[in-house]
Design a protein around this motif. Structure first.
Motif, PDB file in Angstrom:
ATOM      1  N   UNK A 138       0.471  -1.233   0.037  1.00 52.45           N
ATOM      2  CA  UNK A 138      -0.200   0.339  -0.306  1.00 52.45           C
ATOM      3  C   UNK A 138       0.694   1.294  -0.034  1.00 52.45           C
ATOM      4  N   UNK A 139       1.575   1.532  -0.717  1.00 55.31           N
ATOM      5  CA  UNK A 139       1.987   2.676  -1.247  1.00 55.31           C
ATOM      6  C   UNK A 139       1.188   3.901  -0.754  1.00 55.31           C
ATOM      7  N   UNK A 140      -0.055   3.906  -0.967  1.00 56.77           N
ATOM      8  CA  UNK A 140      -0.784   5.702  -0.998  1.00 56.77           C
ATOM      9  C   UNK A 140      -0.725   5.636   0.049  1.00 56.77           C
ATOM     10  N   UNK A 141      -0.548   4.847   1.513  1.00 57.89           N
ATOM     11  CA  UNK A 141      -0.497   5.673   3.389  1.00 57.89           C
ATOM     12  C   UNK A 141      -0.074   5.122   3.764  1.00 57.89           C
ATOM     13  N   UNK A 142       0.906   4.108   3.677  1.00 57.88           N
ATOM     14  CA  UNK A 142       1.647   3.371   4.621  1.00 57.88           C
ATOM     15  C   UNK A 142       3.186   3.059   4.135  1.00 57.88           C
ATOM     16  N   UNK A 143       3.048   2.391   2.909  1.00 57.60           N
ATOM     17  CA  UNK A 143       4.302   1.940   2.041  1.00 57.60           C
ATOM     18  C   UNK A 143       4.684   0.607   2.630  1.00 57.60           C
ATOM     19  N   UNK A 144       3.742  -0.145   3.236  1.00 58.61           N
ATOM     20  CA  UNK A 144       3.861  -1.551   3.595  1.00 58.61           C
ATOM     21  C   UNK A 144       3.153  -2.330   3.407  1.00 58.61           C
ATOM     22  N   UNK A 145       4.102  -3.688   3.352  1.00 58.43           N
ATOM     23  CA  UNK A 145       2.769  -4.852   2.989  1.00 58.43           C
ATOM     24  C   UNK A 145       1.197  -4.955   3.843  1.00 58.43           C
ATOM     25  N   UNK A 146       0.012  -4.842   2.705  1.00 59.17           N
ATOM     26  CA  UNK A 146      -0.423  -5.625   3.312  1.00 59.17           C
ATOM     27  C   UNK A 146      -1.360  -7.167   3.756  1.00 59.17           C
ATOM     28  N   UNK A 147      -1.168  -7.379   4.435  1.00 65.36           N
ATOM     29  CA  UNK A 147      -1.322  -8.581   4.026  1.00 65.36           C
ATOM     30  C   UNK A 147      -2.816  -9.112   4.828  1.00 65.36           C
ATOM     31  N   UNK A 148      -2.926 -10.549   4.111  1.00 64.40           N
ATOM     32  CA  UNK A 148      -4.183 -11.144   3.840  1.00 64.40           C
ATOM     33  C   UNK A 148      -5.357 -11.276   5.033  1.00 64.40           C
ATOM     34  N   UNK A 149      -6.279 -11.015   5.392  1.00 65.86           N
ATOM     35  CA  UNK A 149      -7.144 -10.708   6.454  1.00 65.86           C
ATOM     36  C   UNK A 149      -7.841 -12.658   6.111  1.00 65.86           C
ATOM     37  N   UNK A 150      -8.012 -12.858   7.515  1.00 65.52           N
ATOM     38  CA  UNK A 150      -8.813 -14.165   7.810  1.00 65.52           C
ATOM     39  C   UNK A 150      -9.870 -14.203   8.782  1.00 65.52           C
ATOM     40  N   UNK A 151     -11.048 -14.780   8.481  1.00 65.11           N
ATOM     41  CA  UNK A 151     -11.785 -14.194   9.024  1.00 65.11           C
ATOM     42  C   UNK A 151     -11.816 -15.460   9.894  1.00 65.11           C
ATOM     43  N   UNK A 152     -11.965 -16.449   9.677  1.00 59.06           N
ATOM     44  CA  UNK A 152     -11.832 -17.718   9.961  1.00 59.06           C
ATOM     45  C   UNK A 152     -11.626 -17.270  12.321  1.00 59.06           C
ATOM     46  N   UNK A 154     -10.015 -13.721  12.875  1.00 58.32           N
ATOM     47  CA  UNK A 154      -9.874 -13.044  12.617  1.00 58.32           C
ATOM     48  C   UNK A 154      -9.212 -12.427  13.572  1.00 58.32           C
ATOM     49  N   UNK A 155      -7.866 -12.243  12.264  1.00 63.20           N
ATOM     50  CA  UNK A 155      -6.669 -11.678  12.377  1.00 63.20           C
ATOM     51  C   UNK A 155      -6.102 -11.490  11.192  1.00 63.20           C
ATOM     52  N   UNK A 156      -4.894 -10.796  10.489  1.00 61.13           N
ATOM     53  CA  UNK A 156      -4.114 -11.214   9.426  1.00 61.13           C
ATOM     54  C   UNK A 156      -3.394 -12.492   9.374  1.00 61.13           C
ATOM     55  N   UNK A 157      -3.490 -13.159   8.253  1.00 57.65           N
ATOM     56  CA  UNK A 157      -3.151 -14.476   7.724  1.00 57.65           C
ATOM     57  C   UNK A 157      -1.550 -14.913   8.514  1.00 57.65           C
ATOM     58  N   UNK A 158      -1.528 -16.322   8.864  1.00 56.70           N
ATOM     59  CA  UNK A 158       0.451 -16.018   9.211  1.00 56.70           C
ATOM     60  C   UNK A 158       0.972 -16.941   8.196  1.00 56.70           C
ATOM     61  N   UNK A 159       1.973 -15.934   7.606  1.00 57.43           N
ATOM     62  CA  UNK A 159       2.654 -15.836   6.949  1.00 57.43           C
ATOM     63  C   UNK A 159       3.690 -17.795   7.285  1.00 57.43           C
ATOM     64  N   UNK A 160       4.339 -17.319   8.766  1.00 52.37           N
ATOM     65  CA  UNK A 160       4.810 -18.548   8.635  1.00 52.37           C
ATOM     66  C   UNK A 160       4.635 -19.400   9.335  1.00 52.37           C
ATOM     67  N   UNK A 161       2.815 -19.688   9.256  1.00 53.12           N
ATOM     68  CA  UNK A 161       1.962 -20.865   9.567  1.00 53.12           C
ATOM     69  C   UNK A 161       1.990 -21.631   8.587  1.00 53.12           C
ATOM     70  N   UNK A 204      -8.383 -15.967  -0.322  1.00 56.03           N
ATOM     71  CA  UNK A 204      -9.467 -16.188   0.250  1.00 56.03           C
ATOM     72  C   UNK A 204      -9.307 -15.503   2.027  1.00 56.03           C
ATOM     73  N   UNK A 205     -10.539 -14.387   1.826  1.00 54.63           N
ATOM     74  CA  UNK A 205     -10.581 -14.396   3.538  1.00 54.63           C
ATOM     75  C   UNK A 205     -10.777 -15.096   4.670  1.00 54.63           C
ATOM     76  N   UNK A 206     -10.678 -16.863   4.642  1.00 54.61           N
ATOM     77  CA  UNK A 206     -11.212 -18.129   4.841  1.00 54.61           C
ATOM     78  C   UNK A 206      -9.186 -18.542   5.189  1.00 54.61           C
ATOM     79  N   UNK A 207      -9.024 -19.077   5.496  1.00 49.97           N
ATOM     80  CA  UNK A 207      -7.925 -20.274   5.956  1.00 49.97           C
ATOM     81  C   UNK A 207      -8.451 -21.086   5.678  1.00 49.97           C
ATOM     82  N   UNK A 208      -9.637 -20.923   6.649  1.00 48.29           N
ATOM     83  CA  UNK A 208     -10.207 -23.072   5.607  1.00 48.29           C
ATOM     84  C   UNK A 208     -10.228 -23.503   4.569  1.00 48.29           C
ATOM     85  N   UNK A 209     -11.201 -22.395   3.626  1.00 46.12           N
ATOM     86  CA  UNK A 209     -11.147 -22.272   2.001  1.00 46.12           C
ATOM     87  C   UNK A 209      -9.779 -22.003   1.393  1.00 46.12           C
ATOM     88  N   UNK A 210      -8.731 -21.621   2.166  1.00 47.53           N
ATOM     89  CA  UNK A 210      -7.510 -21.702   1.277  1.00 47.53           C
ATOM     90  C   UNK A 210      -7.141 -23.081   1.563  1.00 47.53           C
TER      91      UNK A 210
END
Length: 230
Positions: A138-152, A154-161, A204-210
């Motif tokens: 997101x260069x327009x706001x923070x210039x940082x990586x935006x991580x996908x949200x996991x609705x299952x 209720x937090x960002x996806x754990x990439x290391x997991x 997807x915004x669902x870890x189970x769906x992924x």
């Protein structure tokens, strides 16, 4: 040979030599080699109003210039505080190195693709199925990586997991992708197997769906492998 020096550290007696105590610049060298008044108890021992719990570590460091520190972070912090009191910079440095947080193992396994040519080589020159995550910034706001949200969860996806879960099945890479202005945490992922595109999906915004998609892709790849062996 000089007489041993006896120290009363918080009520506990320690016996050592002047050469040990004055080996390094600091509290004891200043005490014993300058005119600074020395406090003594009734028995003539040099009195130091400190907790004696870790003083043996202090002495061992002054004797050898090195010491094995325990694995307990809390204990090392306490030793570091004592080293700071006795002005032992070398021991403070040892404690600092011991307290450094190790880089997570998964970070060393993260492989980044800088160009499309890198991606092509990653896909073509491997027998293993390839999973590429296309992340957005997101260069327009923070210039940082935006991580996908996991609705299952209720937090960002754990990439290391994710890395740990699928690293045996796939050769995993990350590449910067185009950002979707309508979706702040827009990620894509593609799966390839021997020049075949198995999946090209929005994250997807669902870890189970992924996980469901991943299992479907693994099943497709297994069928390809079986057909190759026939």
């Amino acid at each position: 040979m000089s007489s041993p020096i006896q120290l009363d550290v918080g009520g506990t007696i320690f016996k050592t030599s002047k050469s040990t105590l004055t080996r390094f610049d600091g509290f004891f060298k200043t005490m014993l080699e300058t005119s600074v008044p020395v406090e003594q108890n009734q028995s003539g021992h040099i009195f130091i109003d400190r907790d004696p719990t870790h003083f043996q570590v202090i002495l061992n460091f002054m004797r050898d210039g090195d010491v094995d520190l325990p694995d307990s972070e809390d204990t090392v912090k306490k030793i570091s505080r004592e080293a700071n009191f006795y002005l032992l910079e070398g021991l403070m440095e040892l404690c600092s190195r011991k307290l450094e947080v190790p880089e997570p193992e998964s970070i060393s396994k993260m492989k980044f693709l800088e160009t499309d040519d890198d991606a092509l080589r990653a896909i073509v020159y491997t027998e293993k199925p390839v999973l590429i995550f296309y992340y957005s910034i997101d260069y327009a706001v923070t210039g940082t990586v935006s991580f996908p949200w996991d609705n299952d969860n209720d937090h960002c996806v754990d990439i290391f997991k994710l890395l740990k879960k699928y690293e045996t099945e796939f050769d995993i890479h990350f590449q910067k992708g185009e950002r979707d202005p309508e979706d702040n945490d827009h990620w894509m992922f593609c799966i390839y197997y021997k020049n075949r595109t198995i999946a090209d999906e929005k994250f997807p915004k669902s870890s189970r769906r992924f996980d469901t998609i991943m299992q479907q892709c693994i099943g497709i790849i297994e069928r390809y492998k079986r057909s190759e062996n026939n």
